[in-house]
Design an enzyme around this catalytic site. Structure first.
Site, mmCIF file in Angstrom:
data_model
loop_
_atom_site.group_PDB
_atom_site.id
_atom_site.type_symbol
_atom_site.label_atom_id
_atom_site.label_comp_id
_atom_site.label_asym_id
_atom_site.label_seq_id
_atom_site.Cartn_x
_atom_site.Cartn_y
_atom_site.Cartn_z
ATOM 1 N N GLY B 54 -6.929 14.890 31.869
ATOM 2 C CA GLY B 54 -7.123 13.472 32.145
ATOM 3 C C GLY B 54 -6.356 13.037 33.370
ATOM 4 N N SER B 55 -6.707 11.874 33.894
ATOM 5 C CA SER B 55 -5.904 11.251 34.943
ATOM 6 C C SER B 55 -4.767 10.475 34.282
ATOM 7 C CB SER B 55 -6.772 10.318 35.787
ATOM 8 O OG SER B 55 -7.726 11.058 36.501
ATOM 9 N N GLY B 56 -3.891 9.916 35.107
ATOM 10 C CA GLY B 56 -2.774 9.137 34.567
ATOM 11 C C GLY B 56 -1.500 9.943 34.429
ATOM 12 N N HIS B 57 -1.567 11.224 34.799
ATOM 13 C CA HIS B 57 -0.380 12.087 34.712
ATOM 14 C C HIS B 57 0.134 12.452 36.105
ATOM 15 C CE1 HIS B 57 -1.508 12.294 30.597
ATOM 16 N NE2 HIS B 57 -2.617 12.949 30.852
ATOM 17 N N ASP B 110 -10.085 18.370 26.361
ATOM 18 C CA ASP B 110 -10.025 19.307 27.479
ATOM 19 C C ASP B 110 -10.618 20.654 27.082
ATOM 20 O OD1 ASP B 110 -8.183 17.172 27.839
ATOM 21 O OD2 ASP B 110 -7.157 18.298 29.410
ATOM 22 N N HIS B 219 -0.057 10.993 26.400
ATOM 23 C CA HIS B 219 -1.089 9.951 26.383
ATOM 24 C C HIS B 219 -0.651 8.821 25.483
ATOM 25 C CE1 HIS B 219 -2.832 13.946 26.770
ATOM 26 N NE2 HIS B 219 -3.427 13.414 27.795
#
Ligand code: ADP
Ligand code: ADP
Ligand code: MG
Ligand code: MG
Ligand code: MG
Ligand code: MG
Lengths: 218, 331, 331, 218
Positions: B54-57, B110, B219
């Protein structure tokens, strides 16, 4: 539910897609209690394309349109939901094949294929606090109700409503379950006490479809 | 929501475009698949290394695409693994005769996207191997069927296989090296605040002014327990008491020690934690071979930190010391 | 206060000890003067470059001590310039026959400490020169007798003189180069949140959920104005409309473009801002020579960002491209 | 104020140091309205050493002890306050020299030297919203009041109290001023309407010293 044509499939898919888009925020809120709050948004990424581009989809057969939806979801939906819902639609498409008319038994076979796809892809069983816990009892109910003679008269309206009601109750029934799948699983004991987002979504979607169906056939 | 953002749903694409524009030709960008990749890849004599997640990391993992690290990244939305199609198209585009390595953090989303993507690629005759990163000691293997999460330890897997592949390692060697790192890396995270995904627009969870979440997921998933906020020294004890016995790390071991910021914590605090951890490890006979104090794997603007230990051998030490070229500049 | 901290008054020393321990022998630490310095300095054939300033702006400037950057840093407490004695003792310790360069951000506290420290050193026969960094366009020269503040542009001054001094430049050459950078660098900062100095324990100022502070100082000093939070694109317009006409930067110019995080903003947002700024500059005929997207000069955990433009010539380009070795690791 | 010995200087310095340590948080709060909120903490770093180590200071002359305080401040206090207060004490020390007894005129000369040091170091003039705006009028008042014959009888108690009161009023009078110095200067117009932290501190310190003085001599 008597024999249905493509335009019944259109009704179901359009209603489903619109319901998901309209409820994206609500579904995401549900997912944020013990999950990571993206469930509704992820699904929306795919189903808003279904809403906007539906007219351009190949609807020469039930299998064709289900396959197209499956491809859209695989292309647009991330998280667990993409592969789960994408696989569900692709398996449903295979089960439907090039049919252009569906009997009640066809519908049940297609739904069972979708469930098998979900179980294959995600490895979940019943009772693990996933959308399966609403979807499977709803299909069981639909199958039983469609077997009743009344189902022919009302085009399956009552059967569908009963299945949708079972889904809502079953979703409620995920509350005491311990999450074993998806991000919610990491919360362990803390997942107990709140409903599963996916199961709740199944209830909401089936209620919408049932309402649209009754409007058309009652 | 206090963010620099236009339409929240365009957050990821606009960020990726920024990474591309900042790269001065070293990277390419394919908006259809959220795909950032090295302009000089694929190469016939190098395995292509790909991560989704995911994005945001950030900086993981789009900002560590570059020579000696990842060859491509095709993230999904914030906190959502990529759609299957991203994985499939990215793998096709990066296909090399030496094969393609998928680095997957162990989250169902994932995993499923990469499993299905791999099936599709293999049907096309592409050689693919997969590494599953699962370093988070907060989650106990036995309790949940989904296994441990992949968190900041992912960085070390990328660094090791990235360096080895630059030197010509085969796909099989990379799998061996990567699994060696995975087998020796352990992480625990602690959050002091929540975080707000742009599309959601409100914090993922509530946490009181005097509380912390021990074992937080990246998350925002709840962790082992919610406790009172304690001193930095006591927090380092919590970190080490969870991480050290897990492998276990033992007296005489050499380690890489990472203090990773979760996004909202100052690098000053990270160095403060580092100093305490370094001394406590030394007292246990565990020697730091190389230090990593920075943001490597964040949860948006979450205040918090994670501690990662990687037990190193000569091979891993050599790979960690290799150069790399990534987007982010310190100077 | 949601921080990793023990006794708040020990925050700075404990952080510095962490920097020292993480450096693996490359740095030395003198706790009496909050002094972090290169283990291989002073050297007879190299000017020593020193900065003081307050803490709380990390990585500036204690974490960028290293070959090709600063030779020593002796910060004061959070947001307070160092005591005079720190400057005096640091300069004596780092004294080189080639001289010592003081890099001072233009704040009265910093200036006074370095002026008095320099007087004391010169009385001891030490050769000292001073550069005053003052890149913040939020403050108008004419209005206040104290002049403009030094903010993120400080990084480019350090990088340029650090690289030049590695190559043997004389103290006079460094002064020329440093002043050339200072003459060509401009910054504006915007804050979305406040920040909490550890000893104070509560936020420096209040700011509503829908507000931003345009022209914020890096110590939480109020800026030009408090306005409603607007979109990322509109914010980039505010940045560029303040910074570009100030020098002015003109069509045909080549620039280094820095999007600096103030501490609490994700690097994803910084890259998003970068992409927008890069395109808007290109539309004005201003070409980005090199991009800098990261935290360089923070205000603790303040959410916000600053945009810095440095007009580059061939000499400055060469210096920016030189290698350096600092504490912080990206890989 | 009659001739005073070292133990009067001790009283003043100890009281001053303790007052600053006790009011560190308050002073810092004042500085955070338009400054950067560190004023009290910076001063405390130095004056707590004065409190704890005072007994070890060389008190062979007034100049010696003032010099020692100036060194402690230069060694411990950052921000504007370190150089400003450090220079004030060093200049005061030079003015006091090796005296061990001070007349009222000596005291005024020492204070004027401190003010000159502050102005030299910081470049500020009156009316720029700094501690000078409380300190200078207080010294003026002290000088005038000490010239009155009554001042001999009460050891200057009343004069000191009057000076302290003037300092408090003058600090209040910094409210409408535009800050021209220190970090507060960056706030421009916004600095108008709140008192200067340094000036307020001068008032608080002088009130404490006056109270201690009266306790000793009344
Ligand atoms: N392995 C699985 N099999 C079937 N359904 C699952 C599985 N894991 C999660 N789900 C369903 O998906 C929902 C969460 O979807 P989503 O938020 O997109 O996934 P993620 O966990 O990646 O954030 C859950 O509420 C649950 O109903
Ligand atoms: N140039 C100056 N000359 C004299 N006093 C000053 C000057 N600048 C600031 N001050 C005083 O110092 C106080 C602030 O001190 P401090 O907070 O330590 O400084 P900084 O501005 O470095 O944070 C102000 O309230 C003011 O009274
Ligand atoms: Mg989810
Ligand atoms: Mg998710
Ligand atoms: Mg200050
Ligand atoms: Mg101050």
């Amino acid at each position: 539910m008597a024999a249905s044509a493509i335009d019944d499939v259109d009704l179901v898919l359009r209603t489903m897609a619109k319901t998901i888009v309209d409820n994206a925020v609500y579904f995401a809120e549900l997912d944020s209690v013990v999950g990571d709050g993206d469930f509704g948004y992820s699904l929306r990424n795919g189903f808003e394309v279904v809403v906007s581009d539906y007219d351009t989809f190949d609807r020469s057969s039930v299998g064709a349109v289900l396959k197209k939806v499956g491809f859209v979801l695989s292309g647009k939906v991330g998280g667990v939901s993409g592969p789960i819902w994408g696989t569900a639609f692709l398996r449903a498409s295979q089960a439907a094949g090039d049919k252009t008319e569906l009997t009640g038994a066809d519908v049940i076979a297609i739904l069972r294929a979708a469930v098998a796809g979900i179980m294959h892809r995600g490895g979940a069983s019943l009772g693990e606090k996933t959308l399966l816990d609403a979807l499977v009892p709803a299909i069981d109910t639909l199958e039983a109700e469609l077997a009743r003679p009344e189902a022919v008269q009302d085009h399956g309206s009552a059967a569908l409503q009963e299945a949708a009601d079972v889904a809502v109750r079953a979703a409620e029934g995920t509350k005491p379950m311990l999450a074993m799948r998806g991000r919610a699983a990491y919360t362990g004991e803390r997942s107990i006490g709140s409903v599963d987002a996916g199961a709740t979504a199944v209830g909401v979607i089936l209620q919408s479809i049932s309402a649209a169906w009754r409007e058309k056939y009652e | 929501m206090k963010k620099f953002v236009n339409d929240p749903r365009q957050f990821v694409p606009e960020m990726l475009e920024g990474i591309y524009l900042a790269s001065d030709g070293r990277l390419k960008y394919e908006p259809k698949y959220n795909l950032i990749y090295r302009a000089d890849m694929p190469q016939a004599n190098k395995v292509s290394i790909i991560q989704g997640s995911g994005s945001g990391h950030e900086p993981a993992h789009t900002m560590i695409v570059g020579k000696g690290m990842l060859d491509a990244a095709c993230p999904g939305d914030v906190f959502a693994g990529p759609p299957v199609e991203f994985v499939y198209e990215t793998t096709k585009l990066l296909n090399s005769p030496k094969g393609v390595l998928h680095l997957v953090n162990n989250y169902t989303g994932d995993r499923l996207a990469f499993e299905q993507g791999r099936e599709m690629c293999e049907a096309d005759g592409i050689k693919v191997e997969t590494l599953l990163v699962n370093d988070d000691v907060a989650v106990k293997d036995s309790t949940w069927t989904v296994g441990r999460r992949g968190v900041a330890g992912n960085f070390f897997v990328i660094k090791a296989v990235g360096a080895a592949s630059e030197k010509g390692a085969s796909l099989e060697e990379l799998v061996r090296i990567g699994n060696d790192v995975i087998a020796n890396v352990r992480t625990l995270g602690i959050a002091l605040s929540s975080c707000t995904p742009p599309v959601k627009g409100s914090p993922l969870f509530e946490i009181a002014d005097d509380e912390m979440e021990v074992g937080i997921g990246i998350h925002g998933e709840p962790g082992r327990q919610r406790t009172k906020l304690v001193s930095a020294t006591e927090i380092v004890d919590i970190f080490l008491n969870a991480v050290v016995p897990d492998l276990p790390f033992k007296s005489g071991d050499e380690v890489a020690l990472m203090i990773n910021g979760l996004g909202g914590t100052t690098i000053g605090e990270l160095y403060l934690l580092y100093g305490i951890a370094h001394k406590k490890l030394a007292a246990q006979g565990i020697k730091v071979f190389r230090s990593y104090v920075n943001e490597y794997c964040t949860s948006l603007e979450m205040a918090g930190a994670s501690l990662t230990l990687l037990k190193v051998n000569e091979e891993i030490k050599g790979l960690l010391n290799e150069p790399a070229e990534v987007s982010i500049r310190v100077f």
